[in-house]
Design a protein around this motif. Structure first.
Motif, mmCIF file in Angstrom:
data_model
loop_
_atom_site.group_PDB
_atom_site.id
_atom_site.type_symbol
_atom_site.label_atom_id
_atom_site.label_comp_id
_atom_site.label_asym_id
_atom_site.label_seq_id
_atom_site.Cartn_x
_atom_site.Cartn_y
_atom_site.Cartn_z
ATOM 1 N N LEU A 57 -8.099 -3.820 -3.437
ATOM 2 C CA LEU A 57 -7.360 -3.753 -2.176
ATOM 3 C C LEU A 57 -7.981 -4.585 -1.064
ATOM 4 O O LEU A 57 -7.272 -5.150 -0.239
ATOM 5 C CB LEU A 57 -7.256 -2.294 -1.706
ATOM 6 C CG LEU A 57 -6.566 -1.289 -2.618
ATOM 7 C CD1 LEU A 57 -6.387 0.034 -1.880
ATOM 8 C CD2 LEU A 57 -5.229 -1.802 -3.120
ATOM 9 N N ASP A 58 -9.295 -4.647 -1.026
ATOM 10 C CA ASP A 58 -9.973 -5.221 0.127
ATOM 11 C C ASP A 58 -10.774 -6.460 -0.252
ATOM 12 O O ASP A 58 -11.863 -6.690 0.268
ATOM 13 C CB ASP A 58 -10.901 -4.149 0.716
ATOM 14 C CG ASP A 58 -11.153 -4.342 2.197
ATOM 15 O OD1 ASP A 58 -10.347 -5.027 2.848
ATOM 16 O OD2 ASP A 58 -12.145 -3.805 2.694
ATOM 17 N N ASN A 103 0.862 -1.166 0.000
ATOM 18 C CA ASN A 103 0.000 0.000 0.000
ATOM 19 C C ASN A 103 0.908 1.229 0.000
ATOM 20 O O ASN A 103 1.996 1.193 0.586
ATOM 21 C CB ASN A 103 -0.850 -0.022 1.280
ATOM 22 C CG ASN A 103 -2.046 0.879 1.216
ATOM 23 O OD1 ASN A 103 -1.918 2.073 0.981
ATOM 24 N ND2 ASN A 103 -3.214 0.308 1.456
ATOM 25 N N ILE A 140 -5.878 -6.065 2.806
ATOM 26 C CA ILE A 140 -5.322 -4.985 3.636
ATOM 27 C C ILE A 140 -5.101 -5.490 5.055
ATOM 28 O O ILE A 140 -4.008 -5.432 5.589
ATOM 29 C CB ILE A 140 -6.251 -3.748 3.651
ATOM 30 C CG1 ILE A 140 -6.433 -3.189 2.238
ATOM 31 C CG2 ILE A 140 -5.663 -2.671 4.559
ATOM 32 C CD1 ILE A 140 -7.327 -1.965 2.190
ATOM 33 N N GLN A 180 -5.921 1.370 -8.028
ATOM 34 C CA GLN A 180 -6.425 0.802 -6.785
ATOM 35 C C GLN A 180 -7.949 0.857 -6.760
ATOM 36 O O GLN A 180 -8.540 1.915 -6.979
ATOM 37 C CB GLN A 180 -5.860 1.562 -5.581
ATOM 38 C CG GLN A 180 -4.357 1.441 -5.447
ATOM 39 C CD GLN A 180 -3.828 2.187 -4.244
ATOM 40 O OE1 GLN A 180 -3.249 1.609 -3.349
ATOM 41 N NE2 GLN A 180 -4.032 3.482 -4.214
ATOM 42 N N TRP A 232 -10.854 1.156 -4.626
ATOM 43 C CA TRP A 232 -11.075 1.620 -3.251
ATOM 44 C C TRP A 232 -12.078 2.768 -3.275
ATOM 45 O O TRP A 232 -11.905 3.731 -4.027
ATOM 46 C CB TRP A 232 -9.756 2.083 -2.646
ATOM 47 C CG TRP A 232 -9.822 2.527 -1.225
ATOM 48 C CD1 TRP A 232 -9.709 3.809 -0.756
ATOM 49 C CD2 TRP A 232 -10.033 1.704 -0.068
ATOM 50 N NE1 TRP A 232 -9.815 3.833 0.608
ATOM 51 C CE2 TRP A 232 -10.015 2.548 1.063
ATOM 52 C CE3 TRP A 232 -10.218 0.343 0.117
ATOM 53 C CZ2 TRP A 232 -10.184 2.075 2.361
ATOM 54 C CZ3 TRP A 232 -10.393 -0.137 1.404
ATOM 55 C CH2 TRP A 232 -10.370 0.720 2.506
ATOM 56 N N GLU A 234 -1.531 -1.714 5.338
ATOM 57 C CA GLU A 234 -1.100 -0.333 5.544
ATOM 58 C C GLU A 234 0.132 -0.240 6.435
ATOM 59 O O GLU A 234 0.872 0.738 6.372
ATOM 60 C CB GLU A 234 -2.241 0.488 6.152
ATOM 61 C CG GLU A 234 -3.340 0.798 5.169
ATOM 62 C CD GLU A 234 -4.291 1.873 5.665
ATOM 63 O OE1 GLU A 234 -5.165 2.262 4.887
ATOM 64 O OE2 GLU A 234 -4.159 2.327 6.822
ATOM 65 N N VAL A 258 -1.486 -5.550 0.432
ATOM 66 C CA VAL A 258 -1.527 -4.099 0.567
ATOM 67 C C VAL A 258 -1.832 -3.676 2.002
ATOM 68 O O VAL A 258 -2.619 -2.758 2.248
ATOM 69 C CB VAL A 258 -2.556 -3.490 -0.419
ATOM 70 C CG1 VAL A 258 -2.006 -3.502 -1.832
ATOM 71 C CG2 VAL A 258 -3.889 -4.235 -0.367
ATOM 72 N N LEU A 301 -6.011 -3.239 -8.667
ATOM 73 C CA LEU A 301 -5.712 -3.879 -7.390
ATOM 74 C C LEU A 301 -6.956 -3.771 -6.510
ATOM 75 O O LEU A 301 -7.291 -2.689 -6.030
ATOM 76 C CB LEU A 301 -4.528 -3.197 -6.711
ATOM 77 C CG LEU A 301 -3.244 -3.059 -7.544
ATOM 78 C CD1 LEU A 301 -2.205 -2.228 -6.778
ATOM 79 C CD2 LEU A 301 -2.683 -4.420 -7.907
ATOM 80 N N GLY A 355 -6.757 -8.593 -3.479
ATOM 81 C CA GLY A 355 -5.923 -7.944 -2.480
ATOM 82 C C GLY A 355 -6.392 -8.113 -1.059
ATOM 83 O O GLY A 355 -7.551 -8.436 -0.784
#
Length: 748
Positions: free
Chosen positions: A385-386, A143, A409, A361, A363, A449, A447, A383, A407
């Motif tokens: 992310l979640d 990330n 997080i 991304q 998001w 954080e 990714v 991507l 992905g």
């Protein structure tokens, strides 16, 4: 003829042949990666991962091999004792093969929180050859925010270790941000700004990720820890490190993912110096003004982009993969259509680096359908992310036909509660890879954080590249314990089964239950109604806390030979501080009840107990260097060129963990809270001590104290010249055992 020859083994070992940095499209139709690699460099990396033992490293025969039909990458492990053959289709695949051998043949362990390398003089070979393949072309890491929450002040020794681990974990596309701000510094001087004006605009290192996102700048006249002017010396040192990182990535077969130009400029100053350009002011982001945006349709835009990529290539070379998002978490396009802006970004990138791939991304509503349909989707990777909690791929028709990566997080802000989602990557990801509606799924994206905690999560994620079938987690965790501690100790296994069923039992809630762990109450701004420390964290328990506590007793009963292992010591600190955090949260419930009952003596007694738990936590944290604020501060100081810069960098390093910024404190305070020695005793406890003192005075009145100066006090704390210890004190086991005994003896 060996099995390698039958599958097309390239007879020449190509020792010393430098890896060909040949770009490949990151899509389901990607050409296979180059099959030549620098075997000497890879052996050196293996040596480093084996603790510098050259005798062990020389027992590996490293060879390239072609993957079978339908696979993108492969590794083979065979040979005999003292002569292990590792054959692989790429450098990252070879490093992954070494890691698989270490875990599943030799029973060793690598992690960000300690290794265990108790290996025999002659290394073992598998009883039968092992072959692992993957169809995933793009295994992405990082990330943007990890460059602020984990590694803003890392040095080369930190990065060298990290890059070795990334390769061994199978990541072949890795975001590379260190030092990239020097591009801004040189770029905008060519468009009318003085060098000082540009340095004022550039944020300090811990906050730069959000400047790349288009959310903050360094403009604050020296009043905030993120503000400029950043020194030229600091930028140059960071740029040199960034170049070194990229060179090592290529050597290990990792593609550096560089930031793309998306149009952010130094606000009103840029607009004044370029009066005919269409520069669009942006709205607020958590108390900060966003950097202004040069309209992608403006004639000046391609000129700026061309110079950006020219300077980037001068300092860092070119790559094949670039990442950044238009309008991340908001922003204003004016009358520019998102599709036109996307075409401008991709067009400028293509002109600078033909056939380059743009990573986007997924998001909070991005990327928009209009964007994907306006650009060349064959040169994009989205991507998601979640995917493991709030997936977007299944709500967007797999991103409308664009290649995408699954992905995870899991961690937000680097918060340190014991927490992890093993179920989704271990069981759901394999199912998604086979789903009929998966579209052009080409990879994975790690990714987080913040990194360097909850190592069990990273361990499983690394394996899932090479696993097509779901993992049976109870058996997998037993193997993990044997590798991490070098023993099938029944008490260790009991402890980890408790952890698996509590801290690491989280399953997807479609992003509705809050982000990350149920936080430590010590980090929260004091009140009678504490639910979370940061604004976006869970408000309720992730698991019944009483079910977690047996993990500590079991972990303390392990065989004495395990007690000095780095891996065990780290885990024991983690479990002990989590038990104390859980107990402290229960104490706060009782404080509230006592206050409502107007029982002042009970409020005072329970307040003292809460503070005592904070003291115990600080004590056990101080036994392990990875649970201390001091090393974080020392890394920041080491980058300074002057005493004044040292003050600024320490201020920056402390603020990102506490108030985030003075302007953003109302929204982002404690977002990156840490259970660290120094923070616990010197910062968190002091707030609670102040509050409990005043709380007791208001019991009869029934109106608890309200303080409105937490942010300013935190900013003052971050500016202090105080030095926090960087070396551990005390024995982890002795202190943890004493804490457990005290807790067991409590009568109420």
């Amino acid at each position: 003829m060996t099995r390698f020859h039958r599958r097309g083994f390239l007879h020449t070992a190509l020792a010393g042949a430098l890896v060909a940095a040949t770009p490949g499209l990151a899509s389901a139709e990607s050409p296979r990666p180059p099959r030549t690699f620098d075997t000497a460099a890879l052996r050196t990396a293996i040596t480093r991962l084996l603790g510098g033992n050259t005798g062990w490293a020389q027992q590996f025969d490293l060879r390239p091999v072609e993957p079978p039909s339908g696979a993108y990458d492969v590794f083979d492990i065979s040979g005999e004792r003292g002569a292990i053959e590792l054959a692989a289709s790429s450098p990252v695949a070879l490093m992954s093969g070494f890691h698989w051998w270490l875990k599943h043949v030799a029973g060793g362990h690598l992690s960000t929180n300690g290794d265990r390398l108790d290996l025999p003089r002659q290394l073992p070979a598998p009883k039968r050859p092992i072959t692992k393949t993957t169809s995933l072309t793009d295994r992405y890491a990082y990330n943007f925010t990890v460059f602020g929450y984990t590694m803003p002040y890392w040095h080369w020794e930190d990065w060298e270790r990290e890059l070795d681990l990334l390769a061994a974990s199978g990541y072949n596309r890795v975001l590379s941000m260190v030092g990239q701000e020097i591009i801004w510094y040189e770029l905008f001087q060519g468009f009318g700004l003085t060098e000082y004006e540009v340095r004022q605009w550039i944020a300090q290192p811990a906050h730069q990720p959000w400047q790349w996102y288009g959310e903050i700048t360094g403009y604050d006249d020296g009043e905030s820890a993120y503000s400029g002017p950043v020194s030229v010396e600091l930028m140059r040192k960071r740029a040199e490190l960034g170049k070194k990182i990229n060179e090592r990535m290529w050597q290990l077969g990792i593609t550096p993912v560089l930031p793309a130009f998306i149009g952010h400029v130094p606000d009103r100053v840029f607009a004044e110096r370029n009066p005919f350009a269409k520069v669009i002011p942006q709205e607020d982001y958590g108390g900060h003004l966003r950097p202004w945006w040069l309209a992608a349709t403006d004639p000046l835009w391609p000129q700026l982009a061309e110079q950006f990529y020219r300077l980037q290539a001068k300092h860092f070379g070119t790559s094949t993969h670039y990442s950044n998002d238009l309008m991340h978490e908001g922003g204003v396009l004016g009358d520019v259509k998102i599709g036109d802006a996307g075409r401008a970004v991709q067009g400028a990138l293509t002109k600078a680096v033909p056939n380059a791939t743009w990573l986007l991304q997924a998001w909070q509503g991005n990327p928009r359908k209009e964007l994907i349909e306006a650009i060349d989707k064959d040169r994009v990777i989205v991507l998601d992310l979640d995917s493991d909690d709030g997936p977007l791929w299944n709500k967007t028709n797999a991103f409308w036909g664009a290649p995408w990566a699954w992905g995870t997080i899991q961690n937000f802000g680097g918060r340190l509660g014991m927490f992890g989602n093993l179920v989704e990557p271990g069981r759901t990801l394999p199912a998604v890879r086979k789903a009929a509606d998966r579209g052009r799924l080409t990879g994975t994206a790690m990714v987080l954080e913040g990194t360097y905690h909850n190592p069990v999560v990273g361990d499983l994620l690394a394996e899932m590249t090479w696993r097509d079938e779901p993992v049976e987690l109870d058996g997998w965790i037993a193997d993990y314990v044997r590798r991490r501690y070098g023993s099938s100790d029944q008490n260790a296994l009991t402890a980890w089964r408790v952890l698996l069923n509590t801290a690491y039992s989280y399953k997807s809630t479609n992003h509705t239950s809050g982000e990350g762990p149920h936080e430590t109450p010590f980090a929260a701004e004091p009140s009678l109604t504490v639910t979370s420390a940061s604004s976006f964290a869970p408000k309720t328990w992730r698991y019944p806390p009483e079910q977690f506590e047996p993990a500590l007793a079991a972990l303390l009963r392990v065989h004495p030979m395990l007690r000095q292992l780095k891996t065990y010591r780290y885990d024991l600190v983690d479990v002990t501080r989590q038990v104390l955090a859980n107990r402290a949260r229960r104490v706060l419930d009782r404080v509230r009840a006592a206050y409502q009952a107007k029982n002042r003596l009970e409020v005072e007694r329970l307040g003292e107990r809460f503070l005592h738990y904070a003291d115990l936590t600080d004590r056990v944290l101080g036994t392990h260097e990875q649970w201390m604020l001091g090393p974080w501060e020392q890394r920041a100081k080491a980058w300074a060129g002057t005493p004044l810069e040292e003050e600024v960098l320490v201020w920056n390093a402390r603020s990102i963990l506490t108030i985030w910024t003075i302007k953003g404190c109302g929204v982002f305070h404690e977002y990156a809270n840490r259970d660290w020695h120094g923070l616990m005793g010197d910062y968190y406890r002091a707030r609670w001590q102040r509050w409990f003192t005043e709380l007791a005075k208001t019991v009869d009145l029934g109106v608890p104290p309200v303080f409105t100066d937490w942010c300013s006090r935190a900013d003052n704390w971050a500016r202090r010249a105080a030095v926090h210890p960087a070396k551990p004190i005390g024995d982890t086991y002795t202190i943890a055992a004493g804490i457990a005994a005290e807790l067991a003896g409590e009568n109420d």
